[in-house]
Design a protein around this motif. Sequence first.
Motif, mmCIF file in Angstrom:
data_model
loop_
_atom_site.group_PDB
_atom_site.id
_atom_site.type_symbol
_atom_site.label_atom_id
_atom_site.label_comp_id
_atom_site.label_asym_id
_atom_site.label_seq_id
_atom_site.Cartn_x
_atom_site.Cartn_y
_atom_site.Cartn_z
ATOM 1 N N LEU A 1 -7.466 0.705 8.616
ATOM 2 C CA LEU A 1 -7.080 1.233 7.309
ATOM 3 C C LEU A 1 -6.680 2.710 7.417
ATOM 4 C CD1 LEU A 1 -9.842 -0.423 5.101
ATOM 5 C CD2 LEU A 1 -7.409 -1.045 5.182
ATOM 6 N N LYS A 2 -7.419 3.437 8.238
ATOM 7 C CA LYS A 2 -7.074 4.847 8.441
ATOM 8 C C LYS A 2 -5.731 4.998 9.151
ATOM 9 C CE LYS A 2 -11.646 7.005 8.549
ATOM 10 N NZ LYS A 2 -12.608 7.754 9.406
ATOM 11 N N GLN A 3 -5.435 4.096 10.085
ATOM 12 C CA GLN A 3 -4.137 4.136 10.761
ATOM 13 C C GLN A 3 -2.986 3.931 9.773
ATOM 14 O OE1 GLN A 3 -4.469 1.156 13.823
ATOM 15 N NE2 GLN A 3 -5.766 2.425 15.143
ATOM 16 N N LEU A 4 -3.264 3.210 8.701
ATOM 17 C CA LEU A 4 -2.265 3.005 7.650
ATOM 18 C C LEU A 4 -2.250 4.157 6.654
ATOM 19 C CD1 LEU A 4 -2.862 -0.798 6.937
ATOM 20 C CD2 LEU A 4 -0.974 0.231 8.219
ATOM 21 N N LYS A 5 -3.022 5.221 6.971
ATOM 22 C CA LYS A 5 -3.112 6.423 6.140
ATOM 23 C C LYS A 5 -3.759 6.145 4.785
ATOM 24 C CE LYS A 5 0.851 8.687 8.387
ATOM 25 N NZ LYS A 5 -0.023 8.964 9.537
ATOM 26 N N LEU A 6 -4.663 5.178 4.774
ATOM 27 C CA LEU A 6 -5.454 4.903 3.584
ATOM 28 C C LEU A 6 -6.781 5.642 3.689
ATOM 29 C CD1 LEU A 6 -4.733 1.065 3.329
ATOM 30 C CD2 LEU A 6 -3.755 2.882 1.902
ATOM 31 N N GLU A 7 -7.520 5.681 2.595
ATOM 32 C CA GLU A 7 -8.792 6.400 2.555
ATOM 33 C C GLU A 7 -9.928 5.434 2.213
ATOM 34 O OE1 GLU A 7 -8.395 9.729 -0.065
ATOM 35 O OE2 GLU A 7 -6.760 10.622 1.093
ATOM 36 N N PRO A 8 -10.498 4.787 3.230
ATOM 37 C CA PRO A 8 -11.542 3.789 2.987
ATOM 38 C C PRO A 8 -12.917 4.394 2.742
ATOM 39 C CG PRO A 8 -11.085 3.943 5.325
ATOM 40 C CD PRO A 8 -10.118 4.876 4.651
ATOM 41 N N PHE A 9 -13.700 3.716 1.939
ATOM 42 C CA PHE A 9 -15.123 3.997 1.790
ATOM 43 C C PHE A 9 -15.838 2.656 1.653
ATOM 44 C CE2 PHE A 9 -13.469 3.909 -2.518
ATOM 45 C CZ PHE A 9 -14.442 3.242 -3.258
ATOM 46 N N ILE A 10 -17.126 2.643 1.947
ATOM 47 C CA ILE A 10 -17.891 1.400 1.970
ATOM 48 C C ILE A 10 -18.752 1.283 0.721
ATOM 49 C CG2 ILE A 10 -19.780 0.198 3.171
ATOM 50 C CD1 ILE A 10 -18.605 1.381 5.773
ATOM 51 N N ILE A 11 -18.813 0.075 0.173
ATOM 52 C CA ILE A 11 -19.737 -0.205 -0.921
ATOM 53 C C ILE A 11 -20.631 -1.381 -0.531
ATOM 54 C CG2 ILE A 11 -18.229 0.687 -2.745
ATOM 55 C CD1 ILE A 11 -17.632 -2.334 -3.394
ATOM 56 N N ILE B 1 0.825 -1.206 0.000
ATOM 57 C CA ILE B 1 0.000 0.000 0.000
ATOM 58 C C ILE B 1 0.861 1.258 0.000
ATOM 59 C CG2 ILE B 1 -1.873 -1.155 1.217
ATOM 60 C CD1 ILE B 1 -0.901 0.246 3.785
ATOM 61 N N LYS B 2 0.190 2.378 -0.300
ATOM 62 C CA LYS B 2 0.821 3.692 -0.214
ATOM 63 C C LYS B 2 -0.147 4.647 0.477
ATOM 64 C CE LYS B 2 3.515 3.180 -4.484
ATOM 65 N NZ LYS B 2 3.762 3.722 -5.850
ATOM 66 N N PRO B 3 0.360 5.543 1.322
ATOM 67 C CA PRO B 3 -0.517 6.494 1.996
ATOM 68 C C PRO B 3 -1.369 7.267 0.983
ATOM 69 C CG PRO B 3 1.672 6.578 2.943
ATOM 70 C CD PRO B 3 1.776 5.697 1.736
ATOM 71 N N GLY B 4 -2.635 7.478 1.347
ATOM 72 C CA GLY B 4 -3.530 8.233 0.494
ATOM 73 C C GLY B 4 -4.317 7.395 -0.501
ATOM 74 N N GLN B 5 -3.995 6.112 -0.605
ATOM 75 C CA GLN B 5 -4.723 5.268 -1.547
ATOM 76 C C GLN B 5 -6.144 4.992 -1.049
ATOM 77 O OE1 GLN B 5 -2.032 1.870 -2.026
ATOM 78 N NE2 GLN B 5 -1.519 2.607 -4.082
ATOM 79 N N SER B 6 -7.046 4.821 -1.995
ATOM 80 C CA SER B 6 -8.451 4.562 -1.656
ATOM 81 C C SER B 6 -8.695 3.065 -1.488
ATOM 82 C CB SER B 6 -9.363 5.115 -2.748
ATOM 83 O OG SER B 6 -9.070 4.502 -3.998
ATOM 84 N N VAL B 7 -9.633 2.737 -0.612
ATOM 85 C CA VAL B 7 -9.977 1.334 -0.346
ATOM 86 C C VAL B 7 -11.503 1.184 -0.326
ATOM 87 C CG1 VAL B 7 -9.698 -0.644 1.181
ATOM 88 C CG2 VAL B 7 -7.928 1.120 1.111
ATOM 89 N N ALA B 8 -12.015 0.370 -1.228
ATOM 90 C CA ALA B 8 -13.442 0.049 -1.224
ATOM 91 C C ALA B 8 -13.662 -1.129 -0.290
ATOM 92 C CB ALA B 8 -13.907 -0.297 -2.632
#
Length: 215
Positions: free
Chosen positions: A38-48, A9-16
């Motif tokens: 996921l947020k602790q890993l600096k990712l940007e999650p959203f739910i589908i 992963i890379k910080p700022g990446q989106s996660v569905a």
Amino acid sequence: ADLKLKPAIKPGQSVAVACSSRGIDNYSVIVKAVITYLKQLKLEPFIIPAMGSHGAATAAGQKRVLAHLGIVEEEVGAPIRSSLEVVQVGETEDRLPVYLDKLASEADHIVLINRIKKHTEFEYEFESGLLKMMAIGMGKQEGAATYHEAMLTYGYPAVILAVARVVMQRANVLFGVGTVENGYGQTAHIGACLKGNIEETEKVLFKKARAYAAT
């Protein structure tokens, strides 16, 4: 944490984060825990919503299904993006088209959360869980209709496995979380695994689910 995700992963990446229409015990707690990590890993999650044609096969209806199960933005800490639009990501060896939720296809990563349990219409070494979610759930209405028709010819297990394998090959699945409940409908076990181990892990969790089930 045991998954050691940082190299992938890379910080700022989106996660569905794909959530099903199942009434899962502690569902919002489990989803919130995944979102928080996921947020602790600096990712940007959203739910589908990953639920085929449930929710009257509408985007608003599927979002309402999640809300009924306790999955709301304010509770789990991530936006919910619901759409019935799909893209074709490949096809099986039997030339069956493989569809994927368009929003998930556009994310940098996909995370699956579902309960591992028996299915009402077939018996196999896996039944209802992460593999089925990748086929029926994430294929939305178009995928669900296509696969259910194909199941009349090839059977449930063959279609689910063939489609799920294409999704894992062609889509950006990061990891899956499978929950197992006991005979009282309580959370008994939770397993997390990387994409490459989903098929094997689900079979192990399904054995637990059958062992824990009410007799």
